[in-house]
Motif scaffolding. Structure first.
Motif, mmCIF file in Angstrom:
data_model
loop_
_atom_site.group_PDB
_atom_site.id
_atom_site.type_symbol
_atom_site.label_atom_id
_atom_site.label_comp_id
_atom_site.label_asym_id
_atom_site.label_seq_id
_atom_site.Cartn_x
_atom_site.Cartn_y
_atom_site.Cartn_z
ATOM 1 N N LEU A 27 10.073 10.852 -15.872
ATOM 2 C CA LEU A 27 9.835 11.152 -14.288
ATOM 3 C C LEU A 27 8.976 12.171 -13.961
ATOM 4 O O LEU A 27 8.331 11.891 -12.920
ATOM 5 C CB LEU A 27 11.346 11.250 -13.993
ATOM 6 C CG LEU A 27 12.271 10.160 -14.388
ATOM 7 C CD1 LEU A 27 13.732 10.648 -13.713
ATOM 8 C CD2 LEU A 27 11.850 8.824 -13.620
ATOM 9 N N GLY A 28 8.969 13.236 -14.902
ATOM 10 C CA GLY A 28 8.084 14.372 -14.378
ATOM 11 C C GLY A 28 6.792 14.086 -14.572
ATOM 12 O O GLY A 28 5.723 14.296 -13.952
ATOM 13 N N ASP A 29 6.485 13.650 -15.832
ATOM 14 C CA ASP A 29 4.917 13.369 -16.253
ATOM 15 C C ASP A 29 4.131 12.282 -15.171
ATOM 16 O O ASP A 29 3.118 12.388 -14.980
ATOM 17 C CB ASP A 29 4.712 13.062 -17.495
ATOM 18 C CG ASP A 29 5.343 13.963 -18.585
ATOM 19 O OD1 ASP A 29 5.366 15.233 -18.323
ATOM 20 O OD2 ASP A 29 5.575 13.783 -19.761
ATOM 21 N N ASP A 30 5.038 11.161 -15.034
ATOM 22 C CA ASP A 30 4.448 10.223 -14.259
ATOM 23 C C ASP A 30 4.789 10.415 -12.722
ATOM 24 O O ASP A 30 4.283 9.487 -11.879
ATOM 25 C CB ASP A 30 5.108 8.871 -14.411
ATOM 26 C CG ASP A 30 4.189 7.565 -14.472
ATOM 27 O OD1 ASP A 30 3.213 7.852 -15.050
ATOM 28 O OD2 ASP A 30 4.535 6.658 -13.894
ATOM 29 N N LYS A 31 5.201 11.552 -12.477
ATOM 30 C CA LYS A 31 5.462 11.965 -11.146
ATOM 31 C C LYS A 31 6.008 10.913 -10.192
ATOM 32 O O LYS A 31 5.702 10.385 -9.195
ATOM 33 C CB LYS A 31 4.198 12.278 -10.266
ATOM 34 C CG LYS A 31 3.370 13.575 -10.879
ATOM 35 C CD LYS A 31 2.156 13.681 -10.261
ATOM 36 C CE LYS A 31 1.339 15.069 -10.649
ATOM 37 N NZ LYS A 31 1.206 15.071 -12.193
ATOM 38 N N VAL A 32 7.117 10.466 -10.655
ATOM 39 C CA VAL A 32 8.102 9.306 -10.201
ATOM 40 C C VAL A 32 8.787 9.787 -8.847
ATOM 41 O O VAL A 32 9.499 10.748 -9.048
ATOM 42 C CB VAL A 32 8.797 8.690 -11.249
ATOM 43 C CG1 VAL A 32 9.869 7.757 -10.671
ATOM 44 C CG2 VAL A 32 8.185 7.942 -12.196
ATOM 45 N N ASP A 33 8.714 9.053 -7.901
ATOM 46 C CA ASP A 33 9.517 9.593 -6.411
ATOM 47 C C ASP A 33 10.652 8.880 -6.221
ATOM 48 O O ASP A 33 11.597 9.192 -5.569
ATOM 49 C CB ASP A 33 8.558 9.160 -5.447
ATOM 50 C CG ASP A 33 7.084 9.946 -5.450
ATOM 51 O OD1 ASP A 33 7.132 11.197 -5.393
ATOM 52 O OD2 ASP A 33 6.020 9.431 -5.545
ATOM 53 N N ALA A 34 10.820 7.646 -7.007
ATOM 54 C CA ALA A 34 12.066 6.848 -6.760
ATOM 55 C C ALA A 34 12.274 5.900 -8.002
ATOM 56 O O ALA A 34 11.347 5.453 -8.464
ATOM 57 C CB ALA A 34 11.788 6.078 -5.437
ATOM 58 N N VAL A 35 13.721 5.589 -8.474
ATOM 59 C CA VAL A 35 13.758 4.667 -9.585
ATOM 60 C C VAL A 35 14.730 3.742 -8.962
ATOM 61 O O VAL A 35 15.675 3.720 -8.120
ATOM 62 C CB VAL A 35 14.557 5.688 -10.691
ATOM 63 C CG1 VAL A 35 14.603 4.542 -11.651
ATOM 64 C CG2 VAL A 35 13.775 6.670 -11.270
ATOM 65 N N ALA A 87 0.892 -1.254 0.218
ATOM 66 C CA ALA A 87 0.120 0.029 0.027
ATOM 67 C C ALA A 87 0.768 1.164 -0.058
ATOM 68 O O ALA A 87 0.310 2.195 -0.562
ATOM 69 C CB ALA A 87 -0.976 0.050 1.315
ATOM 70 N N ARG A 88 2.016 1.135 0.421
ATOM 71 C CA ARG A 88 2.925 2.356 0.589
ATOM 72 C C ARG A 88 3.592 2.617 -0.748
ATOM 73 O O ARG A 88 3.990 3.785 -1.132
ATOM 74 C CB ARG A 88 4.115 2.057 1.523
ATOM 75 C CG ARG A 88 3.666 2.071 3.028
ATOM 76 C CD ARG A 88 4.773 1.411 3.648
ATOM 77 N NE ARG A 88 4.833 0.032 3.464
ATOM 78 C CZ ARG A 88 5.662 -0.851 4.103
ATOM 79 N NH1 ARG A 88 6.426 -0.220 5.192
ATOM 80 N NH2 ARG A 88 5.728 -2.252 3.970
ATOM 81 N N LEU A 89 3.427 1.852 -1.748
ATOM 82 C CA LEU A 89 4.131 1.911 -3.106
ATOM 83 C C LEU A 89 3.338 1.901 -4.334
ATOM 84 O O LEU A 89 2.225 1.105 -4.190
ATOM 85 C CB LEU A 89 5.358 0.861 -3.371
ATOM 86 C CG LEU A 89 5.966 0.768 -2.058
ATOM 87 C CD1 LEU A 89 7.327 -0.194 -2.116
ATOM 88 C CD2 LEU A 89 7.033 2.000 -1.827
ATOM 89 N N ALA A 90 3.493 2.550 -5.426
ATOM 90 C CA ALA A 90 2.820 2.608 -6.374
ATOM 91 C C ALA A 90 3.822 2.199 -7.751
ATOM 92 O O ALA A 90 4.337 3.212 -8.474
ATOM 93 C CB ALA A 90 1.945 3.776 -6.672
ATOM 94 N N PRO A 91 3.967 0.900 -8.021
ATOM 95 C CA PRO A 91 5.286 0.655 -8.865
ATOM 96 C C PRO A 91 4.768 0.593 -10.270
ATOM 97 O O PRO A 91 3.605 0.036 -10.543
ATOM 98 C CB PRO A 91 5.804 -0.599 -8.424
ATOM 99 C CG PRO A 91 4.679 -1.284 -7.652
ATOM 100 C CD PRO A 91 3.817 -0.277 -7.315
ATOM 101 N N VAL A 92 5.649 0.841 -11.364
ATOM 102 C CA VAL A 92 5.601 0.477 -12.638
ATOM 103 C C VAL A 92 6.868 -0.326 -13.170
ATOM 104 O O VAL A 92 7.848 0.393 -12.717
ATOM 105 C CB VAL A 92 5.199 1.444 -13.305
ATOM 106 C CG1 VAL A 92 6.203 2.711 -13.359
ATOM 107 C CG2 VAL A 92 4.927 1.206 -14.940
#
Length: 249
Positions: free
Chosen positions: A60-68, A23-28
């Motif tokens: 990264l910006g468009d998808d609002k990525v917080d970590a890679v 629940a803490r993560l929204a991965p792709v």
């Protein structure tokens, strides 16, 4: 927290399985698209390149990525370089999961070379029976040494049209068993194995089999692979992600 996993490896798939439903993560999971029928994944997946560093910055910006998490193949040095540059530009945290490379044993007969072109030259002028285990992207390089008989094991057929004239393809996906590898090398009367130093356990059985049979291995050395925060294994990646995730989620 939005997480982008740069994948295509067993470690990337293991990480996807471990954080699926967290629940803490929204991965792709991002796949390069070199395999047309990849194994199903338990998290959302995208396929294809980003369009260089600029394209990855936009994603990264468009998808609002917080970590890679860079869990690409040890030889995917260009993708890793792009990830390092894009994360540096955007300030997105980057972890790099790189499996340890295989270590030479005292009774291994390795000839270490820099690339596939050097591997083809290292086979020599006399015709030999060669087992190629380095993926489909570089099989065509061995057309420059047409005197050899090649058995190439890969997941999918090469896309290049110019291939070695005496080539047989064996389509299979690891992991592989040592006893089966020994039987294969014996049955095919292989004289020499050509491999990348991929590390991990999925394809190491061929190295063990070559050692047991006293066969030489032309080993293509790893390229320099730019990295973010080095992670030893999947558990370390999960802990790192949890450390970044907002508390109370």
């Amino acid at each position: 927290m939005r997480v982008l996993i740069l994948g295509g490896t067993t470690e990337a798939s293991a990480l996807a399985r471990q954080i699926a439903g967290d629940a803490r993560l929204a991965p792709v999971l991002s796949l390069a698209g070199r395999t047309t029928n990849p194994q199903p994944q338990p998290i959302p997946t995208r396929t294809g390149g980003f369009g260089g560093i600029e394209g990855l910055v936009r994603f990264l910006g468009d998808d609002k990525v917080d970590a890679v998490v860079d869990a690409t193949h040890p030889y995917a040095d260009q993708m890793s370089a792009h990830a390092v540059a894009a994360c540096r530009e955007t300030g997105v945290p980057l972890a790099s999961l790189v499996r340890p490379e295989w270590q030479r044993h005292a009774d291994d007969r390795w000839h270490v070379v820099a690339d596939a072109e050097a591997a083809a030259r290292a086979l020599g002028a006399e015709p030999r029976r060669v087992f190629l285990s380095l993926g489909r992207q570089e099989v065509h390089v061995f057309a420059s040494a047409p005197q050899h008989h090649y058995l190439a094991r890969l997941i999918e057929r090469p896309e290049q049209t110019k291939l070695p004239p005496d080539l047989r393809l064996l389509q299979a996906r690891g992991p592989f068993d040592r006893a089966d590898e020994e039987r294969l090398l014996r049955a095919e009367r292989i004289d020499v194995v050509v491999s990348k130093n991929a590390g991990g356990t999925a394809t190491y059985a061929k190295i063990e089999a070559a050692r047991a049979l006293g066969l030489p291995v032309v080993m293509i050395a790893r390229p320099h692979k730019p990295a973010g925060v080095a992670m030893a294994d999947v558990d370390a990646c999960v802990a790192w992600l949890h450390g970044l995730a907002p508390r109370g989620v």
